[in-house]
Scaffold this motif. Structure first.
Motif, short mmCIF file in Angstrom:
data_model
loop_
_atom_site.label_atom_id
_atom_site.label_comp_id
_atom_site.label_asym_id
_atom_site.label_seq_id
_atom_site.Cartn_x
_atom_site.Cartn_y
_atom_site.Cartn_z
N ALA A 264 -39.61 27.96 120.33
CA ALA A 264 -39.60 27.77 118.88
C ALA A 264 -41.01 27.85 118.30
N ARG A 265 -41.96 27.24 118.98
CA ARG A 265 -43.34 27.28 118.49
C ARG A 265 -43.89 28.70 118.54
N LYS A 266 -43.56 29.44 119.61
CA LYS A 266 -44.04 30.82 119.72
C LYS A 266 -43.46 31.69 118.61
N LEU A 267 -42.22 31.42 118.25
CA LEU A 267 -41.55 32.19 117.21
C LEU A 267 -41.82 31.64 115.81
N SER A 268 -42.58 30.53 115.74
CA SER A 268 -42.84 29.84 114.46
C SER A 268 -41.52 29.48 113.78
N TYR A 269 -40.57 28.99 114.59
CA TYR A 269 -39.24 28.68 114.07
C TYR A 269 -39.09 27.16 113.90
N GLU A 270 -38.57 26.75 112.76
CA GLU A 270 -38.28 25.35 112.48
C GLU A 270 -36.77 25.12 112.59
N PHE A 271 -36.37 24.25 113.48
CA PHE A 271 -34.95 23.98 113.65
C PHE A 271 -34.36 23.36 112.38
N ILE A 272 -33.14 23.73 112.09
CA ILE A 272 -32.43 23.18 110.94
C ILE A 272 -31.60 21.99 111.40
N GLY A 273 -31.97 20.81 110.92
CA GLY A 273 -31.20 19.61 111.22
C GLY A 273 -31.55 18.93 112.54
N PHE A 274 -32.58 19.42 113.22
CA PHE A 274 -32.93 18.83 114.51
C PHE A 274 -34.44 18.79 114.71
N ARG A 275 -34.88 17.84 115.53
CA ARG A 275 -36.26 17.81 115.99
C ARG A 275 -36.24 17.56 117.51
N LEU A 276 -36.92 18.41 118.26
CA LEU A 276 -36.96 18.28 119.72
C LEU A 276 -38.12 17.37 120.12
N ILE A 277 -37.85 16.47 121.05
CA ILE A 277 -38.88 15.55 121.54
C ILE A 277 -38.93 15.64 123.06
N PRO A 278 -39.67 16.60 123.61
CA PRO A 278 -39.77 16.71 125.08
C PRO A 278 -40.58 15.55 125.65
N MET A 279 -39.96 14.78 126.53
CA MET A 279 -40.63 13.64 127.15
C MET A 279 -40.23 13.54 128.62
N GLY A 280 -40.32 14.65 129.33
CA GLY A 280 -39.99 14.65 130.75
C GLY A 280 -38.54 14.25 130.98
N ALA A 281 -38.33 13.33 131.90
CA ALA A 281 -36.98 12.92 132.28
C ALA A 281 -36.33 12.02 131.23
N PHE A 282 -37.05 11.69 130.16
CA PHE A 282 -36.50 10.84 129.11
C PHE A 282 -36.61 11.54 127.75
N SER A 283 -36.29 12.81 127.74
CA SER A 283 -36.41 13.61 126.52
C SER A 283 -35.28 13.27 125.54
N ARG A 284 -35.56 13.57 124.28
CA ARG A 284 -34.62 13.24 123.21
C ARG A 284 -34.55 14.37 122.19
N ILE A 285 -33.47 14.35 121.44
CA ILE A 285 -33.31 15.23 120.29
C ILE A 285 -32.97 14.36 119.10
N GLU A 286 -33.65 14.57 118.00
CA GLU A 286 -33.33 13.85 116.77
C GLU A 286 -32.46 14.74 115.90
N ARG A 287 -31.31 14.18 115.48
CA ARG A 287 -30.46 14.87 114.52
C ARG A 287 -30.80 14.34 113.13
N ILE A 288 -31.09 15.24 112.21
CA ILE A 288 -31.53 14.87 110.87
C ILE A 288 -30.46 15.27 109.87
N ASP A 289 -29.93 14.29 109.13
CA ASP A 289 -28.88 14.63 108.16
C ASP A 289 -29.47 15.04 106.81
N GLU A 290 -28.60 15.28 105.86
CA GLU A 290 -29.03 15.81 104.55
C GLU A 290 -29.94 14.85 103.81
#
Length: 203
Positions: free
Chosen positions: A75-101
């Protein structure tokens, strides 16, 4: 004479561009080494994604973390911003944030523990299910961006439709670990396809 020089300059420019592309591809391949192990279990950087009957949670969680980092990198290489989500890479405890309207966020944990099926009765594992589905949604966004950027001649290896990748749901089903493992493999292969495109992408 001028024509010959122009031809040499043009050839040099094309060779330099090819070399740059190869160097970028090699860098990404070094960072994200993806393959398929015995039993059809996909792996990333040596960590198996799936095969819960034979693979410990620590390894699966690390593999998911590496896969999320891969998608974040694409996504960073493509300069793409996810719609409704934020990725949080944290190794074995990674998370995804869902963002509502309204801008409110729900944290989805992309890691599991214990029995994959029975423990789905508990909120933590329902969040794990939701996180895997969210990952597939984010992957689909990237796929759609790539297809629009590269033309309709591009085809992702495994079609994505809602929570299904290559016709197989990423949601684990009781007694069907091999099906979930296949879904994980299809997902990782699609992510590898996206990485290959991103490695040579120029906006």
């Amino acid at each position: 004479m001028a024509g010959a020089q122009w031809a040499l300059d043009d050839k040099y420019a094309r060779l330099a561009a090819q070399l740059t592309q190869l160097q970028r591809t090699n860098v990404y391949n070094d960072v994200f080494n993806i393959g398929v192990r015995a039993g059809g279990i996909a792996s990333i950087n040596g960590f198996r994604l799936g095969g819960r009957a034979h693979v410990e949670w620590a390894e699966i969680n690390t593999a998911w973390g590496q896969t999320l980092l891969l998608l974040h990198t694409v996504a960073r290489k493509l300069s793409y911003e996810f719609i409704g989500f934020r990725l949080i890479p944290m190794g074995a405890f990674s998370r995804i944030e869902r963002i509502d309207e309204t801008g409110a966020t729900t944290v989805l944990e992309l890691f599991g523990s214990g029995d994959l099926y029975l423990s789905r009765l508990f909120p933590t594992h329902r969040r794990f299910d939701a996180a895997m589905v969210a990952f597939v949604e984010c992957l689909d966004q990237i796929v759609q961006f790539i297809v629009s950027a590269g033309g309709h001649r591009l085809r992702v290896p495994y079609a994505i439709e809602q929570d299904r990748v290559g016709g197989v749901s990423i949601r684990p089903q009781f007694g069907q670990d091999d099906v979930w493992t296949k879904a994980c493999r299809n997902t990782l292969m699609d992510a590898r396809w996206a990485l290959a495109f991103a490695s040579s992408y120029e906006p």
